[in-house]
Each structure stands twice: as structure tokens, then as C-alpha cells.
Write an enzyme that holds these catalytic residues in place. Structure first.
Site, mmCIF file in Angstrom:
data_model
loop_
_atom_site.group_PDB
_atom_site.id
_atom_site.type_symbol
_atom_site.label_atom_id
_atom_site.label_comp_id
_atom_site.label_asym_id
_atom_site.label_seq_id
_atom_site.Cartn_x
_atom_site.Cartn_y
_atom_site.Cartn_z
ATOM 1 N N GLY A 268 -5.120 3.075 -0.549
ATOM 2 C CA GLY A 268 -6.053 3.271 0.544
ATOM 3 C C GLY A 268 -5.457 4.125 1.634
ATOM 4 O O GLY A 268 -4.257 4.425 1.629
ATOM 5 N N ASP A 269 -6.296 4.514 2.576
ATOM 6 C CA ASP A 269 -5.817 5.335 3.683
ATOM 7 C C ASP A 269 -5.404 4.457 4.868
ATOM 8 O O ASP A 269 -5.610 3.248 4.875
ATOM 9 C CB ASP A 269 -6.865 6.371 4.096
ATOM 10 C CG ASP A 269 -8.174 5.747 4.561
ATOM 11 O OD1 ASP A 269 -8.201 4.539 4.884
ATOM 12 O OD2 ASP A 269 -9.189 6.470 4.600
ATOM 13 N N GLY A 270 -4.819 5.098 5.874
ATOM 14 C CA GLY A 270 -4.357 4.363 7.042
ATOM 15 C C GLY A 270 -5.460 3.780 7.895
ATOM 16 O O GLY A 270 -5.421 2.590 8.246
ATOM 17 N N PRO A 271 -6.481 4.588 8.240
ATOM 18 C CA PRO A 271 -7.524 4.083 9.140
ATOM 19 C C PRO A 271 -8.280 2.870 8.610
ATOM 20 O O PRO A 271 -8.733 2.039 9.389
ATOM 21 C CB PRO A 271 -8.450 5.294 9.304
ATOM 22 C CG PRO A 271 -7.566 6.475 9.085
ATOM 23 C CD PRO A 271 -6.608 6.048 8.022
ATOM 24 N N GLY B 263 -4.802 0.571 5.834
ATOM 25 C CA GLY B 263 -3.629 0.284 6.649
ATOM 26 C C GLY B 263 -3.967 -0.539 7.874
ATOM 27 O O GLY B 263 -3.235 -1.472 8.237
ATOM 28 N N GLU C 1 9.587 16.586 15.391
ATOM 29 C CA GLU C 1 9.974 16.413 13.985
ATOM 30 C C GLU C 1 9.118 17.349 13.136
ATOM 31 O O GLU C 1 7.900 17.197 13.060
ATOM 32 C CB GLU C 1 9.778 14.964 13.546
ATOM 33 C CG GLU C 1 10.267 14.708 12.128
ATOM 34 C CD GLU C 1 10.134 13.260 11.706
ATOM 35 O OE1 GLU C 1 11.009 12.766 10.981
ATOM 36 O OE2 GLU C 1 9.136 12.611 12.100
ATOM 37 N N GLU D 259 10.380 1.771 10.306
ATOM 38 C CA GLU D 259 11.312 2.889 10.163
ATOM 39 C C GLU D 259 10.469 4.131 10.343
ATOM 40 O O GLU D 259 9.619 4.447 9.514
ATOM 41 C CB GLU D 259 12.005 2.848 8.797
ATOM 42 C CG GLU D 259 13.181 3.803 8.696
ATOM 43 C CD GLU D 259 12.806 5.102 8.022
ATOM 44 O OE1 GLU D 259 12.601 6.109 8.750
ATOM 45 O OE2 GLU D 259 12.717 5.120 6.794
ATOM 46 N N LYS E 299 0.859 -1.183 0.000
ATOM 47 C CA LYS E 299 0.000 0.000 0.000
ATOM 48 C C LYS E 299 0.899 1.238 0.000
ATOM 49 O O LYS E 299 1.465 1.611 1.023
ATOM 50 C CB LYS E 299 -0.924 0.056 1.222
ATOM 51 C CG LYS E 299 -1.940 1.214 1.127
ATOM 52 C CD LYS E 299 -2.681 1.459 2.421
ATOM 53 C CE LYS E 299 -1.924 2.392 3.333
ATOM 54 N NZ LYS E 299 -1.783 3.782 2.780
ATOM 55 N N CYS F 109 13.251 11.746 6.976
ATOM 56 C CA CYS F 109 13.223 11.371 8.387
ATOM 57 C C CYS F 109 14.601 11.410 9.034
ATOM 58 O O CYS F 109 14.713 11.538 10.258
ATOM 59 C CB CYS F 109 12.600 9.989 8.552
ATOM 60 S SG CYS F 109 13.291 8.765 7.421
#
Length: 473
Positions: free
Chosen positions: A200-203, A206, A378, A244, A169, A278
Site C-alpha cells: 500500500g501507499d503512505g497516505p 501507512g 538530501e 531511521e 508494509k 541515507c
């Protein structure tokens, strides 16, 4: 491209989900494509295909997997310009940077994984026991938007090398490169079901992937906040989780350093990719008596960083990825001012002449103290914090005083001293005197920067399980 399709079981298929999402070009703030967003049924179909393909693919020989990966690399290189165009569009990356850094990273990591696989032995003996390293199973791969091909290659290539099957994804914010990568995989002849891709999205997607009963491991790159959710969701099925995550990397300049070169290079490293890396060296620690001079050098370097049209040859950096990211970065720049840091370059708002696009002024703060928000959080934008220190021990303590531990940097002429400082830093990768990028060095973090290691043979091992055949001899 098949923008509104998913790649499942060797074919482009229509999604079960009716949900759609516009992809926004951050340089124009206008939609540039529309993608489908997967639901649970789409995720189930992808994992079903990966599970069905695993028994056969996991038994392929190293030679067979090498041949496949070489063909993938050839097809990737043939589509390099298309990939650069996709990344320029979805990320607003300057055209040269999209090709020379973003696209190059994908080919470099595939090539390094091929070289590592050529040298890798999957079996060894200890007396009468045969130690086997075999594919862990079906891998759920969730990648971010900031270095799309770097992270896709760092997961897909080692998973293939290990003999795993997978569901990828890509980030829904920058999905065009992932769609193109799936075309490359198809053209290379990857067996049906070995590689599957959904958007797709995380909620929804994911969450379904990280907790899926058919996923034997999850490899995730993204924010620490999201990584915690992935790990919690994966815990119920006790699957391996490689992560990561975020970083707030310190760049220690010792008092014998070539200050002009070190500060200019440090600024350039932070500003590259619009600050959206990152491992960017966002906290520059300098001896107190050199602090003001370092700020002057940094101001000049920031002024030479040109934010603008990704297609213009003079552009150094493009916009940040989204309105949400723009607002976050602006909020933290304001927080730096409120906390009493000295603005050396840049500041709030867009660069002069740019009234459209998520552009951020290349910004440098001096007199940054421990505990300020810009020192702790961050930012993920083109913002550098310069911090004075009194002693070497103070520098080490300040560098390690963070929840993160992805990368660190040390620069100086006395190599015995530089090495002594480097050994004390709590980070997964410490770079000494701005070395060339090492594709074979392990990459990953301490503390809340994650676990597991990527790149070359280190990445392959993340996708392997260990089996002992006792009495085999």
C-alpha cells in the site's frame, strides 16, 4: 509470486481494496508487475491477525524463536538468486550489486540477530526486584525501497527475536522483494498471524498502520518528512515510534590523509546504489590547500563509475528508482550550478547513450559552500559535494551544521587526532578510516535523522518493554 495478494494470518488472501498499482522497472520505464494497494479494511485484517497471535507467540521460549529464525535464514539463502532478480527488476540494481550487497545485507542481519539473541538474557535481578524485558506487542513495520532486504531484515528479525507479532508494509515502489520475503516466511513455518504483509501507499496504508489502535509500536525507515507524519499520527495512541530517517553525512579528510585513496573511496561510497543510501558521505570536507587536487581525483573516480544496463557486467550503478526521484536529482544538480558550485564531473541529463531509464550522470561539485541547496538537502542520487575548510575546528563546525545526524566519516593517519574529531561529530555512527561494516554496531540517528537504534541486540531492544516485579525475590 502473489503480486496482487496480501499475506495475512498464515495465508495468501485477496485484498478487500480494488486499488492496483503498476510497479515500474526504472531501467526500462516499463511496468514489470502489478500490486494491490491496501485500504483500512485490509489493514484491520492484518492487525487483527497479529493481535490474535501475540499472546501465544510472546510466550515462546528463546530456543523456539532461535529455531524459527534459523529456518528463516536457511529459506532466505535458498532463494538468494530469486531475491537478487527481484531487486534488480524493481530497483534497476546491477546484478552483482543486487546479490553481493542487497541480498547479502538481508542474510547478514538475520544472522547477526540470531547471534545476538543467543547471547541475550531477558531477565535480571536487582535485590528483590526482577527486571523483565518482554515483547512490546504488535509492531507496525514500514520499510523503504532503497535497501529493501536490509531494512526488512533489520525490523522483522529483531521483532521476531523479541517475541512480537507484526504487520509489514514494504515500499509500494519496490514491493517484489517484500512479496518474495513473505513466501520465505511462509516456507519457514512462521506461525499464522505472527508475520503479516500488506502492500500500500503512505497516505492510506501507512497512515492506517501508524495510527492503528492495535499497533503497540511503529518502526519506520524513510524520509524525514514522512517520519514526522508517522510520529504525529502515532501520537494519539502514545505508541513507541522508532525511526531511521534522512541524512547529509560529512566525510572529513584531514590534511595527513592518503588523498588518492580517501577521495576515490569517498566517491565510490556516494555512487554505490546510485547514491540512494541515507548514510552516504555526500559532503566531502577537505583542507582548502588540497581542494583542487581532491576535485581532480574525484573527477577521475566519477568517470570510472559506469551507469548502464543492470545486467551488463561493466555496469557500476543502475538508475535511480523513479521518474519523481530522477526529476528531484536533476533539479538539485541544476540548483548546484545556479548557486555557483563548480561542476567537476557529470552534470544534468542522462549519461551518454542512455535515452531510456532513470539514469543520472555520476556528478561531483567542487567549491561547495555552506548554505547551498546541494549542501543542505538530501539529494539521494549519485551527487557528491566537495567543500574546502581552513582549520580542524572549521571542519567540525561545518560537519555538524545540518539538521541531520545519521552518519559521519573521518579519515587521517594521526589516530589521536582522528579520534578527537570523531568524538565531536553529532551523528549516531561515525566511521573512522573506512572500516568494515559492523553488523553489531548500533545504527540510527541524531536530530532529524530519527531515534532508536537498529542492528543485532540494539534492534531487539527497540521491540522490548521493561517490567519490574518488585518483591519477586
Amino acid at each position: 509470486m502473489h503480486n496482487e495478494d496480501f499475506y495475512i494470518n498464515g495465508a495468501w488472501v485477496k485484498p478487500n481494496s480494488p486499488a492496483r498499482l503498476d510497479v515500474i522497472n526504472p531501467a526500462t520505464e516499463a511496468p514489470c508487475a502489478t500490486i494491490a494497494l491496501a485500504n483500512q479494511a485490509d489493514v484491520d485484517a492484518a492487525f487483527g491477525a497479529a493481535r490474535a497471535a501475540f499472546p501465544a507467540f510472546s510466550q515462546t521460549s528463546k530456543a523456539e524463536r532461535l529455531a524459527l529464525m534459523r529456518e528463516i535464514l536457511a529459506q532466505y539463502e535458498a532463494r538468494a538468486q530469486d531475491m537478487a532478480d527481484a531487486i534488480r527488476t524493481e530497483m534497476g540494481a546491477p546484478a552483482a550489486f543486487a546479490m553481493d550487497a542487497q541480498v547479502w545485507a538481508g542474510s547478514a542481519h538475520i544472522g547477526a540477530t540470531i547471534e545476538a539473541l543467543e547471547k541475550m538474557a531477558f531477565e535480571s535481578r536487582r535485590g528483590d526486584t526482577l527486571i523483565m524485558h518482554e515483547a512490546i506487542g504488535v509492531a507496525a513495520l514500514i520499510t523503504p525501497w532503497n535497501w529493501p532486504m536490509n531494512q526488512i531484515a533489520c525490523k522483522v528479525a529483531p521483532a521476531l527475536a523479541a517475541g512480537c507479532t507484526m504487520v509489514l508494509k514494504p515500499s509500494e515502489i519496490a514491493p517484489l522483494s517484500g512479496l518474495l520475503f513473505s513466501e520465505i516466511m511462509h516456507k519457514a513455518g512462521v506461525p499464522a498471524g505472527v508475520y503479516n504483509m500488506i502492500n500500500g501507499d503512505g497516505p492510506v496504508a501507512g497512515n492506517a498502520m501508524s495510527g492503528h489502535a492495535e499497533a503497540d509500536m511503529v518502526s519506520f525507515t524513510g524520509s524525514t518528512r514522512a517520519g514526522i507524519l508517522v510520529a504525529k499520527n502515532a501520537a494519539d495512541t502514545v505508541k513507541r515510534v522508532a525511526q531511521e530517517l534522512g541524512g547529509k553525512s560529512a566525510n572529513i579528510l584531514l590534511d595527513d590523509v592518503d588523498l588518492e585513496d580517501a577521495v576515490t573511496g569517498g566517491v565510490d561510497a556516494v555512487m554505490a546504489n546510485s547514491g540512494q543510501s541515507c548514510d552516504a558521505p555526500t559532503r566531502m570536507l577537505v583542507p582548502a590547500h588540497l581542494h583542487d587536487r581532491a576535485c581532480d581525483i574525484a573527477a577521475a573516480a566519477a568517470a570510472a563509475t559506469i551507469a548502464g544496463d543492470p545486467q551488463a557486467e561493466t555496469t557500476t550503478i543502475g538508475p535511480v528508482i523513479s521518474q519523481q526521484q530522477f526529476d528531484k536529482v536533476q533539479g538539485l544538480i541544476e540548483a548546484g550550478l545556479e548557486d555557483g558550485a563548480r561542476l567537476v564531473a557529470g552534470g544534468p541529463g542522462r549519461p551518454a547513450g542512455l535515452n531510456q531509464g532513470y539514469y543520472v550522470r555520476p556528478t561531483v561539485f567542487g567549491d561547495v559552500r555552506p548554505g547551498m541547496r546541494i549542501e543542505r538537502e538530501e539529494i539521494f542520487g549519485p551527487v557528491l559535494s566537495i567543500m574546502p575548510y581552513e582549520t580542524e575546528d572549521d571542519a567540525v563546525r561545518m560537519a555538524n551544521d545540518t539538521v541531520y545526524g545519521l552518519a559521519a566519516y573521518v579519515q587521517g593517519k594521526d589516530m589521536a587526532r582522528v579520534r578527537r574529531v570523531a568524538r565531536q561529530l553529532r551523528a549516531g555512527q561515525v566511521q573512522i578510516n573506512a572500516p568494515e561494516w559492523d553488523l553489531f554496531a548500533p545504527f540510527g540517528g541524531y536530530k532529524q535523522s530519527g531515534n532508536g537504534r537498529e542492528y543485532a541486540d540494539w534492534g531487539i531492544h527497540d521491540f522490548l518493554e521493561v517490567k519490574a516485579l518488585i518483591g519477586h525475590g
